[in-house]
Design a protein around this motif. Sequence first.
Motif, PDB file in Angstrom:
ATOM      1  N   MET A 197       9.519   5.776   7.907  1.00  0.00           N
ATOM      2  CA  MET A 197       9.239   4.352   7.748  1.00  0.00           C
ATOM      3  C   MET A 197       8.226   3.871   8.784  1.00  0.00           C
ATOM      4  N   ALA A 198       8.402   4.377  10.010  1.00  0.00           N
ATOM      5  CA  ALA A 198       7.470   4.008  11.076  1.00  0.00           C
ATOM      6  C   ALA A 198       6.059   4.469  10.744  1.00  0.00           C
ATOM      7  N   GLY A 199       5.972   5.691  10.150  1.00  0.00           N
ATOM      8  CA  GLY A 199       4.656   6.198   9.767  1.00  0.00           C
ATOM      9  C   GLY A 199       4.011   5.347   8.697  1.00  0.00           C
ATOM     10  N   LEU A 200       4.823   4.868   7.739  1.00  0.00           N
ATOM     11  CA  LEU A 200       4.291   4.021   6.681  1.00  0.00           C
ATOM     12  C   LEU A 200       3.774   2.705   7.245  1.00  0.00           C
ATOM     13  N   LEU A 201       4.532   2.111   8.184  1.00  0.00           N
ATOM     14  CA  LEU A 201       4.086   0.871   8.807  1.00  0.00           C
ATOM     15  C   LEU A 201       2.799   1.088   9.589  1.00  0.00           C
ATOM     16  N   ARG A 202       2.724   2.225  10.284  1.00  0.00           N
ATOM     17  CA  ARG A 202       1.514   2.521  11.055  1.00  0.00           C
ATOM     18  C   ARG A 202       0.306   2.675  10.127  1.00  0.00           C
ATOM     19  N   ASP A 203       0.517   3.381   9.011  1.00  0.00           N
ATOM     20  CA  ASP A 203      -0.580   3.564   8.052  1.00  0.00           C
ATOM     21  C   ASP A 203      -0.983   2.237   7.409  1.00  0.00           C
ATOM     22  N   THR A 204      -0.009   1.385   7.187  1.00  0.00           N
ATOM     23  CA  THR A 204      -0.316   0.081   6.599  1.00  0.00           C
ATOM     24  C   THR A 204      -1.160  -0.752   7.551  1.00  0.00           C
ATOM     25  N   ARG A 205      -0.786  -0.747   8.856  1.00  0.00           N
ATOM     26  CA  ARG A 205      -1.576  -1.494   9.834  1.00  0.00           C
ATOM     27  C   ARG A 205      -2.991  -0.943   9.924  1.00  0.00           C
ATOM     28  N   PHE A 206      -3.117   0.373   9.838  1.00  0.00           N
ATOM     29  CA  PHE A 206      -4.442   0.986   9.885  1.00  0.00           C
ATOM     30  C   PHE A 206      -5.267   0.573   8.665  1.00  0.00           C
ATOM     31  N   ALA A 207      -4.630   0.560   7.470  1.00  0.00           N
ATOM     32  CA  ALA A 207      -5.340   0.157   6.251  1.00  0.00           C
ATOM     33  C   ALA A 207      -5.805  -1.292   6.344  1.00  0.00           C
ATOM     34  N   VAL A 208      -4.965  -2.164   6.895  1.00  0.00           N
ATOM     35  CA  VAL A 208      -5.342  -3.565   7.045  1.00  0.00           C
ATOM     36  C   VAL A 208      -6.537  -3.687   7.992  1.00  0.00           C
ATOM     37  N   ARG A 209      -6.543  -2.907   9.091  1.00  0.00           N
ATOM     38  CA  ARG A 209      -7.669  -2.961  10.025  1.00  0.00           C
ATOM     39  C   ARG A 209      -8.958  -2.516   9.345  1.00  0.00           C
ATOM     40  N   GLN A 210      -8.877  -1.466   8.523  1.00  0.00           N
ATOM     41  CA  GLN A 210     -10.067  -0.993   7.819  1.00  0.00           C
ATOM     42  C   GLN A 210     -10.614  -2.056   6.867  1.00  0.00           C
ATOM     43  N   ARG A 237     -10.192  -5.293   7.175  1.00  0.00           N
ATOM     44  CA  ARG A 237     -10.739  -6.392   7.968  1.00  0.00           C
ATOM     45  C   ARG A 237     -12.122  -6.049   8.505  1.00  0.00           C
ATOM     46  N   ARG A 238     -12.353  -4.788   8.771  1.00  0.00           N
ATOM     47  CA  ARG A 238     -13.668  -4.357   9.260  1.00  0.00           C
ATOM     48  C   ARG A 238     -14.723  -4.462   8.162  1.00  0.00           C
ATOM     49  N   ASN A 239     -14.303  -4.481   6.903  1.00  0.00           N
ATOM     50  CA  ASN A 239     -15.224  -4.554   5.765  1.00  0.00           C
ATOM     51  C   ASN A 239     -14.859  -5.777   4.910  1.00  0.00           C
ATOM     52  N   LEU A 240     -14.985  -6.972   5.499  1.00  0.00           N
ATOM     53  CA  LEU A 240     -14.558  -8.186   4.812  1.00  0.00           C
ATOM     54  C   LEU A 240     -15.343  -8.438   3.529  1.00  0.00           C
ATOM     55  N   GLY A 241     -16.618  -8.072   3.525  1.00  0.00           N
ATOM     56  CA  GLY A 241     -17.418  -8.277   2.310  1.00  0.00           C
ATOM     57  C   GLY A 241     -16.845  -7.516   1.135  1.00  0.00           C
ATOM     58  N   PHE A 242     -16.570  -6.225   1.385  1.00  0.00           N
ATOM     59  CA  PHE A 242     -15.960  -5.390   0.334  1.00  0.00           C
ATOM     60  C   PHE A 242     -14.587  -5.924  -0.042  1.00  0.00           C
ATOM     61  N   THR A 243     -13.778  -6.282   0.950  1.00  0.00           N
ATOM     62  CA  THR A 243     -12.404  -6.735   0.690  1.00  0.00           C
ATOM     63  C   THR A 243     -12.386  -7.981  -0.180  1.00  0.00           C
ATOM     64  N   ILE A 244     -13.206  -8.964   0.172  1.00  0.00           N
ATOM     65  CA  ILE A 244     -13.226 -10.211  -0.591  1.00  0.00           C
ATOM     66  C   ILE A 244     -13.765  -9.974  -1.996  1.00  0.00           C
ATOM     67  N   THR A 289     -15.858   2.347  -7.909  1.00  0.00           N
ATOM     68  CA  THR A 289     -17.183   2.761  -7.449  1.00  0.00           C
ATOM     69  C   THR A 289     -17.417   2.318  -6.009  1.00  0.00           C
ATOM     70  N   LEU A 290     -17.116   1.049  -5.736  1.00  0.00           N
ATOM     71  CA  LEU A 290     -17.280   0.542  -4.371  1.00  0.00           C
ATOM     72  C   LEU A 290     -16.369   1.273  -3.394  1.00  0.00           C
ATOM     73  N   THR A 291     -15.142   1.551  -3.833  1.00  0.00           N
ATOM     74  CA  THR A 291     -14.185   2.240  -2.968  1.00  0.00           C
ATOM     75  C   THR A 291     -14.647   3.653  -2.666  1.00  0.00           C
ATOM     76  N   LEU A 292     -15.128   4.340  -3.676  1.00  0.00           N
ATOM     77  CA  LEU A 292     -15.590   5.716  -3.478  1.00  0.00           C
ATOM     78  C   LEU A 292     -16.776   5.759  -2.530  1.00  0.00           C
ATOM     79  N   VAL A 293     -17.684   4.796  -2.666  1.00  0.00           N
ATOM     80  CA  VAL A 293     -18.830   4.734  -1.752  1.00  0.00           C
ATOM     81  C   VAL A 293     -18.342   4.532  -0.322  1.00  0.00           C
ATOM     82  N   ARG A 294     -17.331   3.656  -0.144  1.00  0.00           N
ATOM     83  CA  ARG A 294     -16.773   3.436   1.191  1.00  0.00           C
ATOM     84  C   ARG A 294     -16.160   4.713   1.745  1.00  0.00           C
TER      85      ARG A 294
END
Length: 810
Positions: free
Chosen positions: A1-14, A16-23, A303-308
């Motif tokens: 469970m801790a690993g899943l939470l850690r991976d989730t926080r990492f995914a959120v950071r990624q 946030r670093r690409n707000l254009g793609f995210t939005i 397509t956008l995800t694969l490019v990322r």
Amino acid sequence: MAGLLRDTRFAVRQLRRNLGFTITATVMLAVAICANSTVFSWIDGTMLHPLPGARDTGQLVSVMRGEWNTSPTPPLSYLDYRDLRDQNQSLTGLLAYHSEWSALTSAGAAPERIYIGNVSANYFDVLGVRPLLGRFFLPEEETRPDAVPYIVLGYSTWKTRYAGDPQIVGKTIEIARHPVTVIGVAPEGFIGAAPGLRDDAWLTLNPLGANEYGLTHRSIDFLIVLGRLRPGMSREQATQDLETIMRRIVAAYPNDHLGTNTITLDPMWRSPFGANGYMAATLPILLAIAGVVLLLTCANVATLTLVRFVSRRREIAIRQSLGAQRMQLVRQMVLEGVILSAGAGAVALLLTSLTAKTFTRFFPANSNPIVLNGTVDQNVVIGIVALAALASVLSGAFPAWRSSHVPAAEALKDEAASISGGSHNRRLLSGLVVAQIALSLALLVISGLFLQTLRNLSAGDPGFKQDHVLTASVGLATAGYSNDEADAICHKILDRVSALPTVTVASLTDWVPMNFTRKTEDAYPEGYAPRPHESLEVQHTDVTSRYFETMGVPILEGRDFAQYDNRTAPLVAIVDQTAAKRFWPEQDPVGRRLHIENSVFAVIGVVKNTKHQFMNERPAPMVYLSYFQRGFETIVQVRTQGNPNDIAPAVENAIHEIDGRLPVFDVRSMRETTQMATIFAVMQSTFAGILAAIALILATTGIYGVVAYRTALRRHEIGIRVALGASPGDVLRLVLWQGLSLTAIGLSLGLAFSFSLTHFIAAFLYGVGANDPLTVIVVVVLLAAMSLLACYFPARRATRVDPVAAIRAS
């Protein structure tokens, strides 16, 4: 469970670093999911919940006798209904009803028009409805006329007209100037047994004794019938059971059952009695179109995800080299897609709560008691969750899985080809672009066909002139006037209205064409030998003299109705070309006789064919009867020299000068009234057009993004080519070729896909073929031009590459 939470926080950071793609990705997915959930909310509010307030509607079936169609007339007489109810072994109950307009009346107040259901005593029991107040009808009250009949009020009528009076049971009110006693109030939410139509109150089948003839003659079909299946009994078994009984009835009373007498049972979600017969044909098509848009959007986001992911290959490879497990990396990438889709689903739910209520906007103002709208309940929420999960798999998990298959050693090389993810990812990117183009082409073709259909319907000739005509309904029958009183008032109305300025001609009728209403009876022409099982059903309406002049319908043979064609004169009729050709081929129909409802009518004329319900309907026999011989409903039709809406107040005032208590309603131009005939074409073309525009934008941006990305990866190669002597034109052709080759493949696949899809919408088209070459050519040219434009800008930038800078940068 801790690993899943850690991976989730990492995914959120990624993300946030690409707000254009995210939005961008969130908005695209939210719009696509919302398109699907909006249509599903319409289906949920109509087809999945056909009778609000009724119990276990999945066990209810509607009973149809004769040829099936989407707008049938009541199929059974009371005696036939009673035999089917008492003799069947497959249903726990069989109810009957018919609904009509009436009026709440009271001394000193204008009548209030309401829609009343005349029902069998077991009506509420079969539907599984319990009274909010009082009781419902008893078996002995079903056909018994009473000095003061009983009435059950609808919840809305009780709340609005009687202010929710808790002591309403036992009180006497007036319906069409006749006293009735309130014995109960229906529960909140229950509106009746016809899907999409609202009853305001309910009476028994013969409350005043005026329907004795209909209750004792099998030839009078006026009842709509619903049944509830016994547990374990299928619809097919129940159909066979009722068919057996019906065959016995037909054999015993053949003269009352000419024509087709087959029994058809329909589940309530597609029952032809009410709105669902139309909804079941239209809404699944819209849902399929929305589904294609969702696939297209997922391909674009993938397509956008694969490019990322490809651009992060070096980072991911380094993490793998330092000991990170491949499944852990895939899980982190998948979680990014899940978070995106979850956010898109939340936005879609918010949007759907607004768009679900837009369904009623497709319906123009009309006289029908329509109650249709979308609803956002747990079914819609579950649907949005499922769509978001599907989107996360298609747009996130799949690209993540493919990106993880490139070995770390290859990704750590400096070559652009390796950094791009290798040939596997290049092929996947190309495949996604091809899919977007193919899906877009199919949607654009469908949209083009629907738009042409709408144009053809709007420009089509219904056989009558719609412009400069005003219609106004007058509640004579619902206000409780006798026939003699009503006839006298009708003559006064015609005299007053005809004398108004700008009015050229006025007439009366009981029906307006192309307005969702249909009046039919079996007609038996003298001397005509029907084929076995041939339906002799004809449409009919009651009209006064000068009706055809008002409507601009030419009389081809014989004469028009006259003032002396009244209730004391011999019955007369006028038929259209279809009826004349079918019943009296190569003969003169004038002077022939026609049996309708146990009466004999002499044909005095033939008029040109007109459309009755829809522009794309097949020609059907039409019989016009003299209004002053049998008219019931009263609709005034006025032809003016100018805008008909300008004279509407004067028409209303003229009617109220005769009797201020007369309810006048549905005052609108004929053009507005006949808009009901095109609502489904408007719905289809509007929805398909919006989604096709979205598809075009997605396909264009998709091919632009891939070509621009692949061109950027080939910057070093282009620099070398320029250094070796390649001209800007050579570079331009190189980049354009890689984009246009994908476009050509996508267009080819899209053509094949669209040809297979248009087969399913052929029945909804009018004036255009399912594979209309002009539509296909225009769409192909449009999509090719947009693709060329999308490829041109990356190609133009490539021609400006500085070879020295490109080679040094690599």
